[in-house]
Design a protein around this motif. Structure first.
Motif, mmCIF file in Angstrom:
data_model
loop_
_atom_site.group_PDB
_atom_site.id
_atom_site.type_symbol
_atom_site.label_atom_id
_atom_site.label_comp_id
_atom_site.label_asym_id
_atom_site.label_seq_id
_atom_site.Cartn_x
_atom_site.Cartn_y
_atom_site.Cartn_z
ATOM 1 N N CYS A 134 0.737 -0.913 0.084
ATOM 2 C CA CYS A 134 0.030 0.117 -0.103
ATOM 3 C C CYS A 134 0.846 1.316 0.188
ATOM 4 O O CYS A 134 2.113 1.200 0.345
ATOM 5 C CB CYS A 134 -0.862 -0.014 1.057
ATOM 6 N N ILE B 119 -5.642 8.502 3.374
ATOM 7 C CA ILE B 119 -5.855 7.969 2.035
ATOM 8 C C ILE B 119 -4.921 6.649 1.821
ATOM 9 O O ILE B 119 -3.604 6.840 1.769
ATOM 10 C CB ILE B 119 -5.829 8.613 0.905
ATOM 11 N N GLU C 187 -4.022 3.405 -0.580
ATOM 12 C CA GLU C 187 -4.137 2.833 -2.006
ATOM 13 C C GLU C 187 -3.452 1.421 -1.816
ATOM 14 O O GLU C 187 -2.327 1.216 -1.555
ATOM 15 C CB GLU C 187 -3.489 3.669 -2.892
ATOM 16 N N THR D 116 -2.771 -2.362 -3.108
ATOM 17 C CA THR D 116 -2.633 -3.323 -4.246
ATOM 18 C C THR D 116 -2.577 -4.764 -3.992
ATOM 19 O O THR D 116 -1.487 -5.006 -2.920
ATOM 20 C CB THR D 116 -1.272 -2.833 -5.170
ATOM 21 N N LYS E 256 -6.115 -2.769 -7.595
ATOM 22 C CA LYS E 256 -5.927 -1.597 -6.527
ATOM 23 C C LYS E 256 -7.308 -1.180 -5.989
ATOM 24 O O LYS E 256 -8.205 -1.046 -6.873
ATOM 25 C CB LYS E 256 -5.202 -0.169 -7.404
ATOM 26 N N GLU E 257 -7.429 -0.863 -4.865
ATOM 27 C CA GLU E 257 -8.572 -0.211 -4.138
ATOM 28 C C GLU E 257 -7.962 0.814 -3.391
ATOM 29 O O GLU E 257 -7.164 1.016 -2.732
ATOM 30 C CB GLU E 257 -9.152 -1.413 -3.285
ATOM 31 N N ILE E 258 -9.045 2.038 -3.121
ATOM 32 C CA ILE E 258 -8.690 3.198 -2.455
ATOM 33 C C ILE E 258 -9.427 3.261 -1.130
ATOM 34 O O ILE E 258 -10.848 2.910 -1.433
ATOM 35 C CB ILE E 258 -8.730 4.193 -3.159
ATOM 36 N N TYR E 259 -9.129 3.558 -0.092
ATOM 37 C CA TYR E 259 -9.724 3.549 1.102
ATOM 38 C C TYR E 259 -9.294 4.615 2.127
ATOM 39 O O TYR E 259 -8.191 5.511 1.919
ATOM 40 C CB TYR E 259 -9.277 2.280 1.981
ATOM 41 N N LYS E 260 -10.233 5.080 2.871
ATOM 42 C CA LYS E 260 -9.853 6.155 4.020
ATOM 43 C C LYS E 260 -9.628 5.641 5.246
ATOM 44 O O LYS E 260 -10.548 4.660 5.609
ATOM 45 C CB LYS E 260 -11.252 7.271 4.122
ATOM 46 N N LYS F 126 -14.073 2.146 2.348
ATOM 47 C CA LYS F 126 -13.855 2.260 0.896
ATOM 48 C C LYS F 126 -14.225 3.398 0.206
ATOM 49 O O LYS F 126 -15.182 4.179 0.395
ATOM 50 C CB LYS F 126 -14.607 0.815 0.307
ATOM 51 N N GLU F 127 -13.392 4.130 -0.494
ATOM 52 C CA GLU F 127 -13.665 5.574 -0.986
ATOM 53 C C GLU F 127 -14.760 5.164 -2.141
ATOM 54 O O GLU F 127 -14.972 4.042 -2.949
ATOM 55 C CB GLU F 127 -12.453 5.934 -1.699
#
Length: 126
Positions: free
Chosen positions: A24, A91, A93, A95, A101-105, A122-123
């Motif tokens: 990440c 944030i 990211e 992988t 890839k997923e983007i999260y807060k 999850k964003e």
């Protein structure tokens, strides 16, 4: 006695990290003062790159099924090294080993001596 405790902690950390199957990048916001306008604003800055980690999704018992929708609620947790300073709202990211890839807060983290666990949102989802 203390030496054996430290050896046990080191073994526990290595065991946990052997399960990491993702990497990440973590970005956070910091104040930036514009030299021209003198205005201070928040800018995103990469704090950590290519950190080994694991994401775990746990289904929660709440099931909001209707005639047309089966909405399942789940909790997402990040497992990562305890010495990294990850703040709520950063944030992340992630992988996975397949390159997805997923983007999260990030939510609030909970540190242990061997790792830390951070709840993720999850964003793009509310």
């Amino acid at each position: 006695m203390l030496e054996s405790i430290e050896k046990a902690r080191t073994k526990a950390r290595k065991a946990i990290e052997s399960l990491y199957d993702c990497t990440c990048n973590i970005s956070g916001y910091e104040d930036y003062k514009d030299p021209v306008t003198k205005a201070t604003k928040q800018v995103s800055k990469v704090k950590y790159k290519d950190q080994s980690c694991k994401v775990s999704k746990q289904s929660l018992s709440k099931n909001n099924q209707t005639d047309t929708v089966n909405q399942v609620t789940y909790e997402i947790k990040l497992f990562i090294a305890p010495e990294l300073e990850i703040k709520q709202g950063d944030i992340i990211e992630v992988t996975n080993k397949y390159g997805v890839k997923e983007i999260y807060k990030s939510g609030e983290g909970f540190p242990y001596t061997s790792h830390q666990e951070i709840i993720l949102l999850k964003e793009g989802n509310s």
